[in-house]
Scaffold this active site. Structure first.
Site, PDB file in Angstrom:
ATOM      1  N   ASN A 225      10.945   5.248  -1.714  1.00 43.56           N
ATOM      2  CA  ASN A 225      10.494   3.955  -1.202  1.00 43.56           C
ATOM      3  C   ASN A 225      11.609   3.230  -0.451  1.00 43.56           C
ATOM      4  OD1 ASN A 225       8.183   4.661  -2.502  1.00 43.56           O
ATOM      5  ND2 ASN A 225       8.504   3.312  -4.258  1.00 43.56           N
TER       6      ASN A 225
ATOM      7  N   PRO B 283       0.833  -1.205   0.000  1.00 39.27           N
ATOM      8  CA  PRO B 283       0.000   0.000   0.000  1.00 39.27           C
ATOM      9  C   PRO B 283       0.872   1.262   0.000  1.00 39.27           C
ATOM     10  CG  PRO B 283      -0.374  -1.346   2.005  1.00 39.27           C
ATOM     11  CD  PRO B 283       0.710  -2.004   1.237  1.00 39.27           C
ATOM     12  N   ASP B 284       0.325   2.320  -0.609  1.00 42.78           N
ATOM     13  CA  ASP B 284       1.069   3.589  -0.495  1.00 42.78           C
ATOM     14  C   ASP B 284       0.674   4.233   0.831  1.00 42.78           C
ATOM     15  OD1 ASP B 284      -1.062   5.541  -2.792  1.00 42.78           O
ATOM     16  OD2 ASP B 284      -1.387   4.756  -0.772  1.00 42.78           O
ATOM     17  N   PHE B 285       0.923   5.502   0.991  1.00 43.07           N
ATOM     18  CA  PHE B 285       0.664   6.139   2.294  1.00 43.07           C
ATOM     19  C   PHE B 285      -0.653   6.894   2.298  1.00 43.07           C
ATOM     20  CE2 PHE B 285       4.586   5.183   4.370  1.00 43.07           C
ATOM     21  CZ  PHE B 285       5.487   4.997   3.329  1.00 43.07           C
ATOM     22  N   ARG B 286      -0.890   7.674   1.222  1.00 39.98           N
ATOM     23  CA  ARG B 286      -1.965   8.669   1.335  1.00 39.98           C
ATOM     24  C   ARG B 286      -3.196   8.382   0.485  1.00 39.98           C
ATOM     25  NH1 ARG B 286       2.959  10.864   1.850  1.00 39.98           N
ATOM     26  NH2 ARG B 286       3.363  12.104   3.717  1.00 39.98           N
TER      27      ARG B 286
ATOM     28  N   HIS C 265      14.925   7.990   1.353  1.00 42.58           N
ATOM     29  CA  HIS C 265      14.359   7.798   2.698  1.00 42.58           C
ATOM     30  C   HIS C 265      14.913   6.523   3.333  1.00 42.58           C
ATOM     31  CE1 HIS C 265      10.777  10.644   1.626  1.00 42.58           C
ATOM     32  NE2 HIS C 265      11.943  11.232   1.661  1.00 42.58           N
TER      33      HIS C 265
ATOM     34  N   ASP D  24      11.179  -0.146   0.153  1.00 47.70           N
ATOM     35  CA  ASP D  24      10.871  -1.576  -0.009  1.00 47.70           C
ATOM     36  C   ASP D  24      11.976  -2.342  -0.754  1.00 47.70           C
ATOM     37  OD1 ASP D  24       8.383  -0.382  -2.331  1.00 47.70           O
ATOM     38  OD2 ASP D  24      10.469  -0.908  -2.754  1.00 47.70           O
TER      39      ASP D  24
HETATM   40  N1  APR Z   1      -1.248   4.160 -10.305  1.00 52.67           N
HETATM   41  C1  APR Z   1      -1.061   5.511 -10.311  1.00 52.67           C
HETATM   42  N2  APR Z   1      -0.830   6.227  -9.187  1.00 52.67           N
HETATM   43  C2  APR Z   1      -0.803   5.556  -8.014  1.00 52.67           C
HETATM   44  C3  APR Z   1      -0.979   4.159  -7.930  1.00 52.67           C
HETATM   45  C4  APR Z   1      -1.203   3.465  -9.148  1.00 52.67           C
HETATM   46  N3  APR Z   1      -1.377   2.136  -9.159  1.00 52.67           N
HETATM   47  N4  APR Z   1      -0.901   3.800  -6.615  1.00 52.67           N
HETATM   48  C5  APR Z   1      -0.697   4.933  -5.914  1.00 52.67           C
HETATM   49  N5  APR Z   1      -0.631   5.973  -6.757  1.00 52.67           N
HETATM   50  C6  APR Z   1      -0.410   7.391  -6.423  1.00 52.67           C
HETATM   51  C7  APR Z   1      -1.364   7.882  -5.350  1.00 52.67           C
HETATM   52  O1  APR Z   1      -2.555   8.342  -5.941  1.00 52.67           O
HETATM   53  C8  APR Z   1      -0.541   8.995  -4.704  1.00 52.67           C
HETATM   54  O2  APR Z   1      -0.746  10.230  -5.367  1.00 52.67           O
HETATM   55  O3  APR Z   1       0.880   7.489  -5.863  1.00 52.67           O
HETATM   56  C9  APR Z   1       0.913   8.567  -4.922  1.00 52.67           C
HETATM   57  C10 APR Z   1       1.552   8.050  -3.663  1.00 52.67           C
HETATM   58  O4  APR Z   1       1.601   9.126  -2.749  1.00 52.67           O
HETATM   59  P1  APR Z   1       1.928   8.850  -1.204  1.00 52.67           P
HETATM   60  O5  APR Z   1       1.064   7.760  -0.703  1.00 52.67           O
HETATM   61  O6  APR Z   1       1.905  10.166  -0.519  1.00 52.67           O
HETATM   62  O7  APR Z   1       3.408   8.271  -1.236  1.00 52.67           O
HETATM   63  P2  APR Z   1       4.753   9.086  -1.445  1.00 52.67           P
HETATM   64  O8  APR Z   1       4.548  10.276  -2.324  1.00 52.67           O
HETATM   65  O9  APR Z   1       5.775   8.116  -1.853  1.00 52.67           O
HETATM   66  O10 APR Z   1       5.044   9.576   0.059  1.00 52.67           O
HETATM   67  C11 APR Z   1       6.258  10.227   0.296  1.00 52.67           C
HETATM   68  O11 APR Z   1       5.736  10.276   2.658  1.00 52.67           O
HETATM   69  O12 APR Z   1       5.075   9.266   4.620  1.00 52.67           O
HETATM   70  C12 APR Z   1       6.155   9.656   3.882  1.00 52.67           C
HETATM   71  O13 APR Z   1       8.291   8.684   4.034  1.00 52.67           O
HETATM   72  C13 APR Z   1       7.012   8.467   3.510  1.00 52.67           C
HETATM   73  O14 APR Z   1       8.339   8.178   1.524  1.00 52.67           O
HETATM   74  C14 APR Z   1       7.040   8.510   1.994  1.00 52.67           C
HETATM   75  C15 APR Z   1       6.718   9.961   1.699  1.00 52.67           C
END
Ligand code: APR
Ligand code: ZN
Length: 333
Positions: A163, A89-92, A182, A165
Site C-alpha cells: 500500500n 478502495p482496493d484494486f481488484r 510499492h 496510503d
Molecule cells: N476484508 C477482507 N478482505 C478484503 C477486504 C476486507 N474488508 N477488502 C478487500 N479485501 C481483499 C479483496 O477481496 C482482495 O482479495 O483484499 C484483496 C485486495 O486485492 P487487490 O485489490 O488486488 O490489492 P493488492 O493485492 O494490494 O494489489 C497489489 O496491485 O495494482 C497493483 O500496485 C498495486 O499494490 C497494488 C498491487
C-alpha cells in the site's frame, strides 16, 4: 556492498535457509519461564492426537503460539484489503475496486494506469486516483493498530506492505519496521530532471485536477510510487533476511497477484505457520497451500478482531485506538 546488504548476507550465513527457527528444534527460554518448545505449545494447544490432527493449525493455535512467545519474529505481508475499512478502495474487488471505476477513462486495461509508458502519454487517470489518497484524508483502522500492537509488544519483525496510503506509518509503526514495497506518496520526483518536488505544490496541483509540473524544468512530477516495470526500493531486499528468519507469517488483504511481492509468501520455512486473512481465497500461482497454513476468510476487521480477542488484547487495542485517534484529531486542529 551497502551495510544493510552485508548484514543480510551475514545473517543468512547465521541462519541459513536450511536451519529450523530456534523454537522448532530446541526449547525456548521465554522470559525466564520454563522452556517452551513449538511442539509442546502446539500439542498443548490441541492435545496429542485429540480431535484435531497435529499438523493442522487453527487461529486459536496461532494465538497460543504468540501468547507463549513461541512465535516472536512475525513478518506481515499486507495489501489494499487492510485499508478498505479506512475508506480507500482496493484494486481488484469486483464493483468496488479502483480497477472497476476506470470505465470512463480511456485505458487499454486497468493496470495501464500504473505503467510509465501510459503515464507519460496520459497521466490524468493516475492523478484522478491519487486525489483519493491525499495524506490526512484517511485514518488507520483496527487492522493497522493490530500491527502497531504487534510492534509495541516486540513481536513485529517487519511489515511488508504494497500500500502507498501511508496508513501503516500513521498508525505509529516506525519506518525501520516497514518495507513500503510499492513506494509511497511521501515524496515526489520530476520525471525529466529528477529533482525532488515539494509535497505541497504537488498536492495543490493534484487537488485542482492539474498535472503537477516541476518548478525547474516543467517536467511532469510523479510521486515516488513504484510503477509496473520500475525497480522496487532497496529496502525490499531486506526480505532476504526477514523471511528465512521469521517464525510466523501473516498475509492480510491481498490478492497476491503482483510480483515479486506475491512470491515472498513462499520464502518462509515450511515449518513456519502462515495465516492468510482475506475476504476470499487467493487464486494466485504464488500461493501454494502448506500443512501449517491457517486460512481465515471473511471481513478482515472481523478476522483481526477475532485474533485480538484470542490473544486477550481487546482492551489494549481499544486503549491504543482511542489514544491514537485523539492524537490524530489533535493534529487536525
Ligand atoms: N476484508 C477482507 N478482505 C478484503 C477486504 C476486507 N474488508 N477488502 C478487500 N479485501 C481483499 C479483496 O477481496 C482482495 O482479495 O483484499 C484483496 C485486495 O486485492 P487487490 O485489490 O488486488 O490489492 P493488492 O493485492 O494490494 O494489489 C497489489 O496491485 O495494482 C497493483 O500496485 C498495486 O499494490 C497494488 C498491487
Ligand atoms: Zn524537472
Amino acid at each position: 556492498m551497502a551495510l544493510w546488504a552485508r548484514r543480510a548476507v551475514r545473517a543468512l550465513r547465521l541462519w541459513g535457509p536450511g536451519r529450523e527457527p530456534a523454537w522448532a528444534c530446541r526449547p525456548r527460554i521465554a522470559g525466564g519461564r520454563t522452556p517452551i518448545s513449538f511442539s509442546a505449545v502446539v500439542s498443548s494447544a490441541f492435545g496429542n492426537g485429540g480431535d484435531r490432527k497435529k499438523e493442522k493449525l487453527f487461529l486459536q493455535d496461532i494465538a497460543e503460539l504468540i501468547r507463549a512467545r513461541a512465535c516472536q519474529r512475525v513478518v506481515v505481508m499486507a495489501g489494499a484489503g487492510i485499508s478498505t475499512a479506512s475508506g480507500i478502495p482496493d484494486f481488484r474487488s469486483p464493483g468496488s475496486g479502483f480497477y472497476s471505476a476506470l470505465q470512463h477513462w480511456d485505458v487499454p486495461y486497468p493496470e495501464a494506469v500504473f505503467e510509465l509508458s501510459f503515464f507519460f502519454d496520459n497521466p490524468r487517470p493516475f492523478f484522478s486516483w491519487a486525489k483519493n489518497l491525499r495524506p490526512g484524508n484517511f485514518r488507520p483502522n483496527a487492522i493497522h493498530y493490530f500491527l502497531r500492537l504487534l510492534h509495541d509488544k516486540g513481536l513485529l519483525l517487519r511489515l511488508y506492505t504494497q500500500n502507498i496510503d501511508g496508513l501503516e506509518r500513521a498508525s505509529g509503526i516506525p519506518g525501520s519496521k516497514l518495507v513500503e514495497a510499492h513506494g509511497s506518496f511521501a515524496s515526489a520526483t520530476c520525471t525529466v530532471c529528477g529533482k525532488p518536488s515539494p509535497g505541497e505544490g504537488f498536492w495543490a496541483a493534484v487537488m485542482e485536477d492539474r498535472v503537477p509540473r516541476c518548478a525547474a524544468c516543467t517536467g511532469v512530477v510523479k510521486p515516488d510510487v513504484v510503477f509496473f516495470g520500475e525497480a522496487l526500493p532497496e529496502r525490499f531486499f531486506l526480505h532476504m533476511v526477514d523471511f528465512p528468519t521469521a517464525d510466523l507469517l501473516l498475509i492480510l488483504g491481498t490478492s497476491l497477484k503482483v510480483e515479486p511481492f506475491a512470491s515472498l509468501c513462499e520464502a518462509v520455512r515450511s515449518s513456519v505457520p502462515r495465516v492468510l486473512m482475506n475476504r476470499e481465497a487467493v487464486e494466485s500461482c504464488a500461493w501454494r497451500p502448506r500443512s501449517r497454513d491457517v486460512v481465515q476468510l471473511g471481513d478482515l476487521v472481523d478476522s483481526v478482531e477475532r485474533l485480538v480477542a484470542l490473544l486477550g488484547w481487546t482492551e489494549e487495542m481499544k486503549d491504543l485506538v482511542q489514544r491514537e485517534a485523539a492524537k490524530l484529531s489533535g493534529q487536525d486542529r
